[in-house]
Design a protein around this motif. Sequence first.
Motif, mmCIF file in Angstrom:
data_model
loop_
_atom_site.group_PDB
_atom_site.id
_atom_site.type_symbol
_atom_site.label_atom_id
_atom_site.label_comp_id
_atom_site.label_asym_id
_atom_site.label_seq_id
_atom_site.Cartn_x
_atom_site.Cartn_y
_atom_site.Cartn_z
ATOM 1 N N LEU A 172 113.703 46.462 121.263
ATOM 2 C CA LEU A 172 112.442 46.627 120.556
ATOM 3 C C LEU A 172 112.520 46.138 119.118
ATOM 4 C CD1 LEU A 172 109.542 47.673 120.523
ATOM 5 C CD2 LEU A 172 110.439 49.917 119.874
ATOM 6 N N SER A 173 113.590 46.470 118.399
ATOM 7 C CA SER A 173 113.687 46.068 116.996
ATOM 8 C C SER A 173 113.735 44.548 116.867
ATOM 9 C CB SER A 173 114.928 46.691 116.360
ATOM 10 O OG SER A 173 116.096 46.283 117.059
ATOM 11 N N ARG A 174 114.476 43.902 117.747
ATOM 12 C CA ARG A 174 114.566 42.434 117.686
ATOM 13 C C ARG A 174 113.231 41.786 118.045
ATOM 14 N NH1 ARG A 174 115.164 38.758 121.476
ATOM 15 N NH2 ARG A 174 115.585 40.358 123.052
ATOM 16 N N ILE A 175 112.559 42.305 119.078
ATOM 17 C CA ILE A 175 111.281 41.723 119.503
ATOM 18 C C ILE A 175 110.225 41.897 118.425
ATOM 19 C CG2 ILE A 175 109.409 41.935 121.174
ATOM 20 C CD1 ILE A 175 111.493 42.648 123.264
ATOM 21 N N ALA A 176 110.140 43.118 117.858
ATOM 22 C CA ALA A 176 109.135 43.375 116.830
ATOM 23 C C ALA A 176 109.379 42.520 115.592
ATOM 24 C CB ALA A 176 109.133 44.859 116.465
ATOM 25 N N GLY A 177 110.624 42.417 115.179
ATOM 26 C CA GLY A 177 110.927 41.605 114.002
ATOM 27 C C GLY A 177 110.677 40.130 114.214
ATOM 28 N N ASP A 181 107.650 38.401 112.445
ATOM 29 C CA ASP A 181 108.382 37.718 111.374
ATOM 30 C C ASP A 181 108.653 38.676 110.209
ATOM 31 O OD1 ASP A 181 109.705 35.696 110.100
ATOM 32 O OD2 ASP A 181 107.899 34.732 109.290
ATOM 33 N N MET A 182 109.144 39.871 110.556
ATOM 34 C CA MET A 182 109.440 40.895 109.563
ATOM 35 C C MET A 182 110.835 41.458 109.832
ATOM 36 S SD MET A 182 105.740 42.854 109.461
ATOM 37 C CE MET A 182 106.344 44.069 108.272
ATOM 38 N N PRO A 183 111.864 40.869 109.279
ATOM 39 C CA PRO A 183 113.222 41.398 109.500
ATOM 40 C C PRO A 183 113.385 42.838 109.040
ATOM 41 C CG PRO A 183 113.292 39.199 108.519
ATOM 42 C CD PRO A 183 111.865 39.649 108.452
ATOM 43 N N ALA A 184 112.663 43.223 108.002
ATOM 44 C CA ALA A 184 112.772 44.607 107.531
ATOM 45 C C ALA A 184 112.273 45.593 108.577
ATOM 46 C CB ALA A 184 111.991 44.768 106.228
ATOM 47 N N LEU A 185 111.247 45.184 109.339
ATOM 48 C CA LEU A 185 110.734 46.058 110.392
ATOM 49 C C LEU A 185 111.784 46.287 111.475
ATOM 50 C CD1 LEU A 185 108.349 47.611 111.590
ATOM 51 C CD2 LEU A 185 107.618 45.479 112.692
ATOM 52 N N SER A 186 112.548 45.260 111.775
ATOM 53 C CA SER A 186 113.628 45.411 112.762
ATOM 54 C C SER A 186 114.645 46.446 112.305
ATOM 55 C CB SER A 186 114.323 44.065 112.993
ATOM 56 O OG SER A 186 113.427 43.113 113.505
ATOM 57 N N VAL A 187 114.961 46.422 111.020
ATOM 58 C CA VAL A 187 115.923 47.379 110.490
ATOM 59 C C VAL A 187 115.359 48.799 110.558
ATOM 60 C CG1 VAL A 187 117.228 48.065 108.449
ATOM 61 C CG2 VAL A 187 116.947 45.633 108.990
#
Length: 246
Positions: A172-177, A181-187
């Motif tokens: 989920l974190s990788r797909i959402a980021g 296009d939001m690497p911070a969201l993945s974190v």
Amino acid sequence: MFAGRYLWWMLMGIGIFMFATLSLDYITWLTIQLSGCGEMAGTCEPALRLMSGVLKPACIWTAIGVLFMATLLRLHALSLIWFWGPIVAIWFVASTPILLFLASDAAALTQSATLAALPVAFLFLAAFAAYLMFALEDGDMLPLAASVPLRLTLRLTAVYGALSGAAFMPELSRIAGTLLDMPALSVVIALAQPYLQTVLTFGTGSMAPAYAVLAAFIAALAASLLPHAAAPQPSRSTIMLRRLRR
């Protein structure tokens, strides 16, 4: 979309998925054998790349798209899209990895490996999709509106299922980021998932609470299909009295 058409499209999507999963590899092998390209090294690569690298993923994603759109159209026809649409979308996103896992090599999969990779969100989705196949619009009552306690149980268990799908989906974190296009969201998602898992499992680390909620969800769906007493209709004199007051 009425129940008969929804059932037809769901069977169509399942048929496309089964064809891509179980039959396409054999068709690819037969095509290679009949073409005779195996006699020369490297001549089979274009055909293999086309059928296994392009055609098979296209069929799988087409099947998933058909199932998803048919479910949303069915919810729209039943006027349930605003609450259940996002819930179903989360279930589909959480169920996509298991569908791709099954499609990778269905002949080599074992029962233990399949059960280990099976997300609880997929079971919620399967139960709800089966419920939507009933002709819910033929009755006098609205779907999923048998009683207030039953409707509340369905919604609470469905939200739990959606949260479980989001909490126990490693990708989920990788797909959402990637999509946003939001690497911070993945974190943020990667850090929040362990805490959400702890809350949903009540600190036990076991999936037993999730399966208990799933059982309650299925029981509530089954109970909503039972005939219920309809609300009494106002008498003609009551209606006339209301009109005179206006």
